[in-house]
Design an enzyme around this catalytic site. Structure first.
Site, PDB file in Angstrom:
ATOM      1  N   HIS A  82       1.136  -1.235  -0.041  1.00 33.70           N
ATOM      2  CA  HIS A  82       0.089   0.081  -0.093  1.00 33.70           C
ATOM      3  C   HIS A  82       0.908   1.258   0.070  1.00 33.70           C
ATOM      4  O   HIS A  82       1.942   1.130   0.567  1.00 33.70           O
ATOM      5  CB  HIS A  82      -0.725   0.029   1.082  1.00 33.70           C
ATOM      6  CG  HIS A  82      -2.056  -0.931   1.069  1.00 33.70           C
ATOM      7  ND1 HIS A  82      -2.988  -1.116   2.137  1.00 33.70           N
ATOM      8  CD2 HIS A  82      -2.299  -2.069   0.232  1.00 33.70           C
ATOM      9  CE1 HIS A  82      -3.602  -2.191   1.776  1.00 33.70           C
ATOM     10  NE2 HIS A  82      -3.296  -2.562   0.642  1.00 33.70           N
ATOM     11  N   GLU A  84       0.835   3.928   1.688  1.00 34.93           N
ATOM     12  CA  GLU A  84       1.314   4.064   3.371  1.00 34.93           C
ATOM     13  C   GLU A  84       2.676   3.214   3.734  1.00 34.93           C
ATOM     14  O   GLU A  84       3.738   3.729   4.084  1.00 34.93           O
ATOM     15  CB  GLU A  84       0.115   3.840   4.275  1.00 34.93           C
ATOM     16  CG  GLU A  84      -1.046   4.595   4.138  1.00 34.93           C
ATOM     17  CD  GLU A  84      -1.989   3.860   3.130  1.00 34.93           C
ATOM     18  OE1 GLU A  84      -3.340   3.839   3.468  1.00 34.93           O
ATOM     19  OE2 GLU A  84      -1.593   3.228   2.424  1.00 34.93           O
ATOM     20  N   CYS A 110      -6.249   1.396   5.504  1.00 32.53           N
ATOM     21  CA  CYS A 110      -6.713   0.219   5.855  1.00 32.53           C
ATOM     22  C   CYS A 110      -6.194   0.071   7.371  1.00 32.53           C
ATOM     23  O   CYS A 110      -5.382   0.538   7.779  1.00 32.53           O
ATOM     24  CB  CYS A 110      -6.372  -0.987   4.809  1.00 32.53           C
ATOM     25  SG  CYS A 110      -4.867  -1.356   5.049  1.00 32.53           S
ATOM     26  N   CYS A 113      -2.566  -0.597   7.602  1.00 27.73           N
ATOM     27  CA  CYS A 113      -1.660   0.526   7.327  1.00 27.73           C
ATOM     28  C   CYS A 113      -1.965   1.535   8.588  1.00 27.73           C
ATOM     29  O   CYS A 113      -1.065   2.177   8.984  1.00 27.73           O
ATOM     30  CB  CYS A 113      -2.164   1.160   6.101  1.00 27.73           C
ATOM     31  SG  CYS A 113      -1.176   0.320   4.763  1.00 27.73           S
TER      32      CYS A 113
END
Length: 152
Positions: A82, A84, A110, A113
């Site tokens: 992701h 992040e 999410c 993260c």
């Protein structure tokens, strides 16, 4: 008389950068970009895509799409990191401390993260769009990480 030039606010500036970073995404489902900032200075950027040196979904397809898995579910089947996560990895690779930083991101993080961002010491998250993960919101609130949605 000089014409007054409208400058973007800092939030607009960094969110526009997050949108630009998202254009590098190799995900077939969602283009996400993130920019970590401290004292109005960019610390690291990240977008969602496969780990360095591995084939990207735009090249080999998306397993989650093939299996018809809804957004926000079975993330362990995704080959991409992701945005992040990539911000955190870039910060580590270049010895950049994220403690006390803000994260500007195109979508709400999410839960995975969110836990990582909490542990890194991110103090605020500014998002453009949501994500279907109520546990992430709850954990961020519990950790006193401010999250706010901004409209450009």
């Amino acid at each position: 008389m000089k014409e007054k030039i409208k400058r973007p606010s800092w939030d607009e500036y960094f969110l526009e950068m997050a949108k630009l970073v998202a254009k590098r995404s190799t995900c077939l489902r969602r283009k996400v970009g993130a920019v970590a900032v401290k004292d109005k200075r960019i610390l690291a950027t990240g977008y969602n895509g496969a780990p360095s040196g591995l084939a990207h979904c735009i090249e080999i397809g998306c397993l989650r799409e093939k299996l018809n898995i809804p957004s926000g579910q079975r993330q362990e089947l995704c080959r991409a990191l992701h945005a992040e996560q990539n911000v955190i990895i870039q910060a580590v690779l270049y010895n950049v401390d994220l403690k006390g930083a803000k994260l500007y991101i195109t979508n709400q993080p999410c839960v995975t993260c969110s836990k990582m961002l909490i542990s890194c010491g991110i103090k605020e998250i500014v998002i453009l769009d949501g994500y279907p993960d109520e546990l992430a919101k709850k954990m961020l609130k519990e950790a006193k990480v401010k999250i706010r949605k901004f409209k450009i």
